[in-house]
Write an enzyme that holds these catalytic residues in place. Structure first.
Site, PDB file in Angstrom:
ATOM      1  N   LYS A  79       0.847  -1.206   0.000  1.00 61.68           N
ATOM      2  CA  LYS A  79       0.000   0.000   0.000  1.00 61.68           C
ATOM      3  C   LYS A  79       0.878   1.250   0.000  1.00 61.68           C
ATOM      4  CE  LYS A  79      -3.904   1.978   2.624  1.00 61.68           C
ATOM      5  NZ  LYS A  79      -4.765   1.803   3.797  1.00 61.68           N
ATOM      6  N   SER A 154      -9.638   1.904   2.972  1.00 61.14           N
ATOM      7  CA  SER A 154      -8.745   2.652   2.093  1.00 61.14           C
ATOM      8  C   SER A 154      -7.743   1.771   1.342  1.00 61.14           C
ATOM      9  CB  SER A 154      -7.980   3.695   2.906  1.00 61.14           C
ATOM     10  OG  SER A 154      -7.167   3.077   3.899  1.00 61.14           O
ATOM     11  N   SER A 178      -9.914  -0.523   7.257  1.00 59.61           N
ATOM     12  CA  SER A 178      -9.368  -0.324   5.906  1.00 59.61           C
ATOM     13  C   SER A 178      -8.674  -1.533   5.301  1.00 59.61           C
ATOM     14  CB  SER A 178      -8.405   0.863   5.900  1.00 59.61           C
ATOM     15  OG  SER A 178      -9.121   2.050   6.081  1.00 59.61           O
TER      16      SER A 178
END
Length: 489
Positions: A79, A154, A178
């Protein structure tokens, strides 16, 4: 031979057995990326040359017996809020569009030491603020099961990349769901570990008391293998814990006999989609058939979780994002008159609407006259929520419920109503407020073919019980299938 259908652990085993090479695995991933990435937009940055060079180095170490771990040679995605030495790290924000760190996040270093090959940085909601991966400055990511729907957020880029076969596993971060929510929307496994289990060193902070790095994987076995690598004490992180019980793969047993599982009635009230409810309760029945003791109970304070979470997270975000001012690193506006004007203009141009909204909210609740009324009250509520979970875990080994009220919403449906997007976090945020571990496992699909996730929540340091229950359920459920990459309704 469809290499991309293998799990991460299977791939590593076949590399050791010389059935395939690390380079072949990396090439297969980049072929899939070339085929699907233009439609899905899972990545912000791809590093093909570096990945191929790393593949050669790793292959030599596997061949000479230096690298023997369960994930040696496996391509991984990271990420884009975790620092990667010499590789662009943007948090999917314009304000960090030119930021290249000089060091790795500890979790990334741990994977590299284990022989995993990083192929790129995945798209995300800007600064991890959002539940759909639509607030990214680099465009929205799409759900591989249906490209008209969001992948969740996210960590949506990481979840979508795993689901689409654009990597074998990925790292995400979980501040209020997330990892678990995009795992649910994309039909993959996602785990948020106990707070402090994985070092936050090098993770660009959103809410420091809530953030935790964790894995997104194809199955529970891969999840346990990744957890063993990234869970460790780190002197560079003051919140890092010393744990002796990090042999997570030892928990992979098909055995839930006598396991006490509580189902909160509060999680199955109004607002929960009927198809999600049916899939989650069917999973609970399946565990019951295997000998688990399943019963309903009342988990108090659920309705206070969202206001407490958004007050605390926004307050911490406004403090953490203060450093992005155009002076030290990142984007700086081109034309300005004086220092204060440069600050204002840089931040106005560099941050997106959702980030600005949360900075303003956080600055408000921390301001003089409102600190006691909002922020301190939220901290007291957080303590009460932790106490409610403590009481539940006196009776139950784990809590079972949905991950999200619905399956993945359509693109563009959430951003028009931020409050509705915030309310979608109802089942995940309490886990972060209380510092608990949680895992999402696919448990069904709705009429549109979109995945539904089952959430299991454990007491602090209860990851092994969660993995055992998730593994048992996964074996009973059988193969979940992979996306057909259709454009549905």
């Amino acid at each position: 031979m469809d290499m991309l259908a293998w799990s991460a652990v299977e791939l590593a085993a076949k590399i050791k057995q010389k059935e395939v090479t690390v380079k072949e695995a990396v090439d297969a991933i980049f072929s899939r990326i070339e085929e699907k990435e233009k439609d899905l937009n899972c990545y912000v940055t791809l590093e093909k040359e570096k990945a191929l060079k790393k593949a050669e180095e790793v292959q030599k170490k596997i061949d000479d017996g230096t690298l023997t771990g369960a994930l040696a040679g496996v391509p991984v995605a990271v990420k884009d809020n975790m620092c990667t030495e010499g590789i662009l790290t943007t948090c999917s924000s314009k304000i960090l569009s030119n930021f290249i760190p000089t060091y790795n996040a500890e979790a990334v270093s741990a994977l590299e030491r284990a022989g995993a090959v990083m192929i790129g940085k995945t798209n995300m909601d800007e600064f991890a603020m959002g539940s759909t991966t639509e607030t990214s400055a680099y465009g929205e990511t799409k759900n591989p099961w249906n490209e008209n729907h969001v992948p969740g957020g996210s960590s949506g880029g990481s979840a979508a990349a795993v689901a689409a076969g654009e990597c074998f596993f990925a790292l995400g971060s979980d501040t209020g769901g997330s990892i678990r929510q995009p795992a649910s929307f994309c039909g993959v496994v996602g785990m948020k570990p106990t707070y402090g289990t994985v070092s936050r060193y090098g993770l660009i902070a959103y809410g420091s008391s809530l953030d935790q790095i964790g894995p997104l994987t194809k199955n529970v076995e891969d999840c346990a293998a990744v957890m063993e690598i990234i869970a460790s004490h780190d002197k560079k992180d003051s919140t890092s814990l010393k744990r002796e019980d990090t042999d997570f793969t030892s928990a992979l047993k098909e055995d839930v006999k006598g396991l006490r599982i509580g189902i909160p009635r509060d999680y199955f009230g109004d607002g929960l989609d009927g198809e999600v409810r049916a899939a989650v309760l069917a999973a609970a029945d399946a565990l019951k058939e295997q000998g688990a003791v399943v019963e309903e109970f009342d988990l108090s304070l659920v309705e206070y979780a969202i206001p407490a979470y958004y007050t605390i997270a926004s307050a911490e975000a406004s403090s953490n994002l203060e450093r992005f001012d155009g002076v030290k690193y990142g984007y700086r506006t081109e034309q300005f008159e004086g220092l204060h004007h440069m600050y204002k203009k840089t931040r106005s141009e560099g941050f997106g609407a959702e980030v600005k909204r949360r900075i303003m909210l956080g600055s408000f609740v921390l301001s003089s006259g409102y600190y006691d009324a909002y922020y301190l009250k939220a901290l007291r509520t957080k303590a009460l929520i932790k106490k409610a979970f403590d009481q539940a875990f006196e009776k139950y080994d784990m809590i079972l419920g949905p991950v999200a009220p619905t399956t993945a919403p359509g693109l563009g449906k959430s951003l028009s109503d931020p409050l509705k997007m915030y309310l979608g976090d109802i089942y995940t945020i309490s886990v972060n407020l209380a510092g608990l571990p949680g895992i999402s496992v696919p448990c069904g699909k709705d009429q549109k073919g979109l995945p539904v996730g089952l959430q299991l929540i454990g007491d602090c340091f209860g990851e092994k019980k969660l993995l055992r229950a998730a593994y048992t359920y996964e074996k009973m459920r059988g193969d979940f299938g992979i996306p057909a990459f259709g454009k549905g309704e």
